[in-house]
Write a protein that holds these residues in place. Structure first.
Motif, PDB file in Angstrom:
ATOM      1  N   ASP A  70      27.381 -76.642  18.498  1.00 19.71           N
ATOM      2  CA  ASP A  70      27.619 -77.275  19.798  1.00 19.71           C
ATOM      3  C   ASP A  70      28.346 -76.297  20.698  1.00 19.71           C
ATOM      4  OD1 ASP A  70      26.487 -79.569  18.861  1.00 19.71           O
ATOM      5  OD2 ASP A  70      28.389 -80.582  18.448  1.00 19.71           O
ATOM      6  N   GLY A  71      27.858 -76.150  21.884  1.00 19.51           N
ATOM      7  CA  GLY A  71      28.493 -75.261  22.842  1.00 19.51           C
ATOM      8  C   GLY A  71      28.008 -73.821  22.746  1.00 19.51           C
ATOM      9  N   TRP A  72      27.199 -73.505  21.738  1.00 16.68           N
ATOM     10  CA  TRP A  72      26.681 -72.141  21.617  1.00 16.68           C
ATOM     11  C   TRP A  72      25.686 -71.900  22.740  1.00 16.68           C
ATOM     12  CZ3 TRP A  72      26.342 -68.448  17.266  1.00 16.68           C
ATOM     13  CH2 TRP A  72      27.418 -68.598  16.392  1.00 16.68           C
ATOM     14  N   GLY A  73      25.772 -70.741  23.331  1.00 19.23           N
ATOM     15  CA  GLY A  73      24.826 -70.356  24.366  1.00 19.23           C
ATOM     16  C   GLY A  73      25.158 -70.921  25.731  1.00 19.23           C
ATOM     17  N   HIS A  74      26.259 -71.657  25.847  1.00 22.39           N
ATOM     18  CA  HIS A  74      26.668 -72.185  27.149  1.00 22.39           C
ATOM     19  C   HIS A  74      27.210 -71.033  27.981  1.00 22.39           C
ATOM     20  CE1 HIS A  74      28.359 -74.743  30.213  1.00 22.39           C
ATOM     21  NE2 HIS A  74      29.542 -74.183  30.028  1.00 22.39           N
ATOM     22  N   ASP A  75      26.613 -70.817  29.125  1.00 22.26           N
ATOM     23  CA  ASP A  75      26.994 -69.686  29.970  1.00 22.26           C
ATOM     24  C   ASP A  75      28.249 -70.024  30.757  1.00 22.26           C
ATOM     25  OD1 ASP A  75      27.138 -67.462  31.528  1.00 22.26           O
ATOM     26  OD2 ASP A  75      25.149 -67.664  32.408  1.00 22.26           O
ATOM     27  N   LEU A 135      38.329 -59.294  20.286  1.00 21.65           N
ATOM     28  CA  LEU A 135      37.035 -59.577  19.662  1.00 21.65           C
ATOM     29  C   LEU A 135      37.100 -60.916  18.941  1.00 21.65           C
ATOM     30  CD1 LEU A 135      34.170 -58.676  18.950  1.00 21.65           C
ATOM     31  CD2 LEU A 135      35.131 -57.482  16.978  1.00 21.65           C
ATOM     32  N   HIS A 136      38.218 -61.169  18.281  1.00 16.85           N
ATOM     33  CA  HIS A 136      38.353 -62.424  17.535  1.00 16.85           C
ATOM     34  C   HIS A 136      38.725 -63.604  18.430  1.00 16.85           C
ATOM     35  CE1 HIS A 136      37.526 -60.709  13.663  1.00 16.85           C
ATOM     36  NE2 HIS A 136      38.250 -59.675  14.027  1.00 16.85           N
ATOM     37  N   LYS A 137      38.997 -63.333  19.709  1.00 16.45           N
ATOM     38  CA  LYS A 137      39.252 -64.412  20.663  1.00 16.45           C
ATOM     39  C   LYS A 137      37.987 -64.823  21.413  1.00 16.45           C
ATOM     40  CE  LYS A 137      44.105 -63.822  21.894  1.00 16.45           C
ATOM     41  NZ  LYS A 137      45.017 -63.540  23.013  1.00 16.45           N
ATOM     42  N   LEU A 138      36.914 -64.053  21.266  1.00 14.17           N
ATOM     43  CA  LEU A 138      35.665 -64.416  21.932  1.00 14.17           C
ATOM     44  C   LEU A 138      35.193 -65.772  21.428  1.00 14.17           C
ATOM     45  CD1 LEU A 138      33.556 -61.109  21.759  1.00 14.17           C
ATOM     46  CD2 LEU A 138      34.611 -62.097  23.781  1.00 14.17           C
ATOM     47  N   PRO A 139      34.461 -66.526  22.257  1.00 16.32           N
ATOM     48  CA  PRO A 139      33.843 -67.748  21.738  1.00 16.32           C
ATOM     49  C   PRO A 139      32.985 -67.390  20.516  1.00 16.32           C
ATOM     50  CG  PRO A 139      33.604 -67.613  24.120  1.00 16.32           C
ATOM     51  CD  PRO A 139      34.170 -66.298  23.667  1.00 16.32           C
ATOM     52  N   ASP A 140      32.898 -68.305  19.561  1.00 18.17           N
ATOM     53  CA  ASP A 140      32.207 -68.017  18.297  1.00 18.17           C
ATOM     54  C   ASP A 140      30.812 -67.447  18.486  1.00 18.17           C
ATOM     55  OD1 ASP A 140      34.352 -68.771  16.774  1.00 18.17           O
ATOM     56  OD2 ASP A 140      33.565 -70.761  16.284  1.00 18.17           O
ATOM     57  N   ASP A 141      30.051 -68.009  19.441  1.00 18.52           N
ATOM     58  CA  ASP A 141      28.680 -67.529  19.610  1.00 18.52           C
ATOM     59  C   ASP A 141      28.659 -66.080  20.079  1.00 18.52           C
ATOM     60  OD1 ASP A 141      29.668 -68.206  22.147  1.00 18.52           O
ATOM     61  OD2 ASP A 141      27.892 -69.345  22.733  1.00 18.52           O
ATOM     62  N   ARG A 193      20.514 -62.167  23.999  1.00 20.28           N
ATOM     63  CA  ARG A 193      20.808 -61.141  25.005  1.00 20.28           C
ATOM     64  C   ARG A 193      21.896 -61.604  25.982  1.00 20.28           C
ATOM     65  NH1 ARG A 193      16.918 -57.059  24.847  1.00 20.28           N
ATOM     66  NH2 ARG A 193      15.108 -57.614  23.597  1.00 20.28           N
ATOM     67  N   VAL A 194      21.849 -62.870  26.379  1.00 14.39           N
ATOM     68  CA  VAL A 194      22.863 -63.406  27.289  1.00 14.39           C
ATOM     69  C   VAL A 194      24.224 -63.441  26.592  1.00 14.39           C
ATOM     70  CG1 VAL A 194      23.633 -65.502  28.512  1.00 14.39           C
ATOM     71  CG2 VAL A 194      21.256 -64.722  28.721  1.00 14.39           C
ATOM     72  N   LEU A 195      24.255 -63.922  25.343  1.00  8.94           N
ATOM     73  CA  LEU A 195      25.516 -63.985  24.600  1.00  8.94           C
ATOM     74  C   LEU A 195      26.107 -62.591  24.406  1.00  8.94           C
ATOM     75  CD1 LEU A 195      24.548 -66.640  21.916  1.00  8.94           C
ATOM     76  CD2 LEU A 195      26.222 -66.929  23.751  1.00  8.94           C
ATOM     77  N   LEU A 196      25.261 -61.618  24.093  1.00  8.76           N
ATOM     78  CA  LEU A 196      25.733 -60.250  23.917  1.00  8.76           C
ATOM     79  C   LEU A 196      26.286 -59.718  25.239  1.00  8.76           C
ATOM     80  CD1 LEU A 196      26.047 -57.765  22.100  1.00  8.76           C
ATOM     81  CD2 LEU A 196      23.725 -57.097  22.778  1.00  8.76           C
ATOM     82  N   HIS A 197      25.557 -59.966  26.317  1.00 13.98           N
ATOM     83  CA  HIS A 197      25.988 -59.505  27.636  1.00 13.98           C
ATOM     84  C   HIS A 197      27.343 -60.111  27.995  1.00 13.98           C
ATOM     85  CE1 HIS A 197      25.546 -58.012  31.700  1.00 13.98           C
ATOM     86  NE2 HIS A 197      25.749 -59.237  32.173  1.00 13.98           N
ATOM     87  N   ARG A 224      33.316 -59.749  28.538  1.00 16.67           N
ATOM     88  CA  ARG A 224      34.685 -60.170  28.231  1.00 16.67           C
ATOM     89  C   ARG A 224      35.484 -59.008  27.649  1.00 16.67           C
ATOM     90  NH1 ARG A 224      36.014 -65.734  27.468  1.00 16.67           N
ATOM     91  NH2 ARG A 224      34.351 -67.044  28.251  1.00 16.67           N
ATOM     92  N   MET A 225      34.844 -58.247  26.768  1.00 17.70           N
ATOM     93  CA  MET A 225      35.528 -57.096  26.190  1.00 17.70           C
ATOM     94  C   MET A 225      35.816 -56.053  27.273  1.00 17.70           C
ATOM     95  SD  MET A 225      36.096 -57.997  23.128  1.00 17.70           S
ATOM     96  CE  MET A 225      36.709 -56.459  22.429  1.00 17.70           C
TER      97      MET A 225
END
Length: 195
Positions: A87-92, A136-142, A172-176, A181-182
Motif C-alpha cells: 500500500d502506498g508503493w509507487g505513489h508520486d 538511504l534508509h529514510k527513503l520510502p520503502d518503495d 523508473r519513477v521510483l528510482l528517479h 531525494r538523495m
C-alpha cells in the motif's frame, strides 16, 4: 577473490559475507519484512556457496547475490503465505529538488565539484558517507528498494519490476524520485555541511 571462493577459502568467504550481508538483509526487508529478512540472507549464502563453482562472473558478485536473495524472498513468502503490504508503493510525492530548476528545466545553481585534497575534506567525505547511509534508509520503502536493487545490486529494470511486481515505468519513477531525494540530501550537506 572468485577463484578463492571457488576453492572454499574460509577467509574469502568471511570477507564476502562481511561485505554483502547487510546489503542482502536490506534488499530482502521490503519483500518479506524485518522478521524474515535474516532468513532470506542466510538462505542466499547457502545457495550461493553451494553454486559458486557455477558462477561464471558475467555479472558482479553482488548482482548475482541480489538475484538469489530476491528468489529466496519470493520462496519464503510462498512458504509462509506471508504477504507484505505494498500500500502506498509507487505513489508520486513530487520532486524534492524541483525548486532547484528554472522554468526551462536548467539548474538555477548547479552542484559544485567535490575535492578531497585535505584531511578535513577526507573527514567530510566520511561524514557524507554516513549521511548517505542514514538518508538511504529514510527513503520510502518503495524508493529505497528500487534504489538499492538498481544502484547497489546492479539489477536491471525488468528484474526489479519482476521482483516487486510493478510495471517498469513505475520502477523508473521510483528510482528517479529516490535519486532526487538523495540528491536533495547531498545539496543540503554541501550547503550546510551537516546531515
Amino acid at each position: 577473490m572468485l577463484k578463492r571462493l571457488r576453492q572454499g577459502d574460509k577467509e574469502a568467504l568471511e570477507s564476502v559475507i562481511k561485505l554483502h550481508h547487510a546489503f542482502l538483509i536490506a534488499m530482502a526487508t521490503p519483500l518479506v519484512g524485518h522478521e524474515l529478512a535474516d532468513d532470506v540472507a542466510q538462505e542466499t549464502w547457502i545457495k550461493a556457496f553451494s553454486a559458486i563453482k557455477k558462477f561464471e562472473g558475467r555479472s558482479k558478485l553482488r548482482t548475482w547475490l541480489a538475484r538469489i536473495a530476491i528468489n529466496e524472498a519470493h520462496a519464503i513468502r510462498r512458504k509462509t503465505g506471508r504477504e507484505v503490504s505494498f500500500d502506498g508503493w509507487g505513489h508520486d510525492q513530487g520532486s524534492p529538488i524541483s525548486t532547484r530548476f528554472n522554468e526551462q528545466g536548467a539548474w538555477d545553481a548547479p552542484p559544485s565539484q567535490w575535492h578531497h585534497d585535505t584531511p578535513e575534506e577526507l573527514l567530510t567525505e566520511a561524514e557524507l558517507h554516513e549521511c548517505i547511509h542514514k538518508h538511504l534508509h529514510k527513503l520510502p520503502d518503495d524508493q529505497q528498494s528500487v534504489v538499492m536493487m538498481r544502484e547497489l545490486g546492479g539489477l536491471d529494470y525488468t528484474e526489479i519490476a519482476r521482483a516487486l511486481n510493478l510495471a517498469e515505468g513505475n520502477i523508473r519513477v521510483l528510482l528517479h524520485r529516490g535519486r532526487q531525494r538523495m540528491h536533495a540530501m547531498l545539496n543540503h550537506f554541501e550547503e550546510v555541511g551537516t546531515c
